[in-house]
Design a protein around this motif. Structure first.
Motif: not given
Length: 365
Positions: A108-115, A159-169, A311-318
């Motif tokens: 999500n191009l605008t999801h940079l931080t937070g929920q 990395l963008p979806v798989a790792v981000a989702t696993a990290w937030m899980a 779990i919905w992916n992750a913001p850029r900072d995460r």
């Protein structure tokens, strides 16, 4: 340039078309795309009627009211490429990139931080926005992340979806900089797709004890080679939740990567630790419960005081936080197979068949 587009009616109508190379606007950069990795979502997006194409995918991507479907779309969200041109900067922006920088997209191009909120959903790549299965694309400069130096273009595109989702899980309840680590923490990873294998690699890098389930002994052996501590074939052991409890001396696991949905969720509740976390990632067995033997989710959660989290992916900072671990431990994502740009249909069919281990990549350049 060339790009692939879908009219959302099935893989048969995924087609390659010519297009003009775009020019970057204010605070944008033009990226020459080298590699694209596929996610299960990409299959859902293309197949609009799953009942008519049951052999191609299990569901369609229709569970977010805020996401409207265009008449056609360039599919896929995950890419690695090189910045080739820089657009003009707005008065208060700072320059993030230079030509030649190797970058990856965020979902999500605008999801940079937070929920994430409703406001971010229209910025999703590959639906509703045009995706990355193309030779060039413009991105907001702030929506890109630097690729770790030790990974290849093929590995980086996963990395963008798989790792981000696993990290937030694993870490969604934890503050930045305080990611989960060993000390007796157990994680159960369902399956051997991209998110699950990323979760296994992160878990082992942080000293966790990992259990992996699969219907394939061959895939379980590969998971063992990646460090999995315990393996369960859920076909030969259909009551796999009982085996999980046995392995943990009746305590259950701290974190579960819940991928199956209706066919696995009750068993996940049965083998999660008191006060544990079930991270809901997928619904590979469908989106609706069977009418038989359904226990209300409230009751299941109350039994062990469980947290159930979508779990919905992750913001850029995460994502950047996760990549710090990848750099530190030199983790290399698992690529199952690489297809050529002209073989995009074959790549989608391969993912839809569900036989892959890790990620499937299309080489654009």
């Amino acid at each position: 340039m060339k790009q692939w587009i879908s009219d959302l009616s099935g893989l048969a109508n995924l087609r390659q078309v010519p297009a003009d190379i775009p020019s970057p606007g204010e605070d944008e950069v033009l990226v020459e795309i080298h590699t694209v990795s596929l996610n299960y979502r990409d299959i859902e997006v293309i197949v609009d009627d799953p009942c008519a194409s049951r052999s191609v995918c299990i569901g369609d991507y229709d569970h977010h009211d805020q996401i409207s479907s265009p008449s056609s779309v360039v599919p896929c969200s995950d890419m690695v490429g090189t910045v080739t041109r820089i657009g003009p900067s707005s008065p208060h922006s700072s320059r993030r990139w230079n030509p030649g920088d190797r970058v990856m997209s965020i979902f999500n191009l605008t999801h940079l931080t937070g929920q994430i909120t409703d406001a971010h959903l229209p910025s999703g790549l590959g639906l509703p926005l045009p995706g990355v299965l193309t030779e060039y694309r413009c991105f907001p400069a702030e929506a890109l992340v630097r690729v770790p130096e030790h990974v290849s273009d093929e590995e980086g595109s996963t990395l963008p979806v798989a790792v981000a989702t696993a990290w937030m899980a694993l870490n969604w309840m934890r503050p930045m900089g305080e990611c989960v680590k060993g000390g007796g923490t157990w994680v159960l990873v369902q399956g051997t797709g991209g998110v699950s294998i990323s979760g296994l690699q992160i878990a082992k890098a942080r000293g966790l004890t990992a259990i992996v389930t699969s219907s394939s002994d061959e895939k379980l052996k590969r998971a063992k080679d990646l460090g999995a501590d315990y393996l369960i074939n859920y076909r030969s052991c259909p009551n796999w939740h009982e085996e999980v409890l046995a392995l943990t001396s009746g305590q259950g696991v701290d974190i579960i990567f819940e991928q199956g949905g209706p066919s696995t969720l009750a068993k996940s509740f049965a083998c999660v630790k008191w006060g544990g976390l079930i991270s809901c990632i997928g619904y590979l067995s469908g989106k609706t419960d069977s009418a038989a033997e359904v226990v209300n989710t409230n009751v299941l959660a109350l039994r062990r005081n469980v947290t159930l989290k979508g779990i919905w992916n992750a913001p850029r900072d995460r994502i950047e936080e996760a990549l710090e671990l990848y750099r530190e431990k030199e983790i290399r994502p698992v690529v199952d197979r690489v297809f050529g740009f002209e073989e995009a249909k074959e790549a989608f069919e391969y993912v839809a068949a569900g036989s892959h281990f890790g990620k499937v990549v299309i080489k654009v350049k």
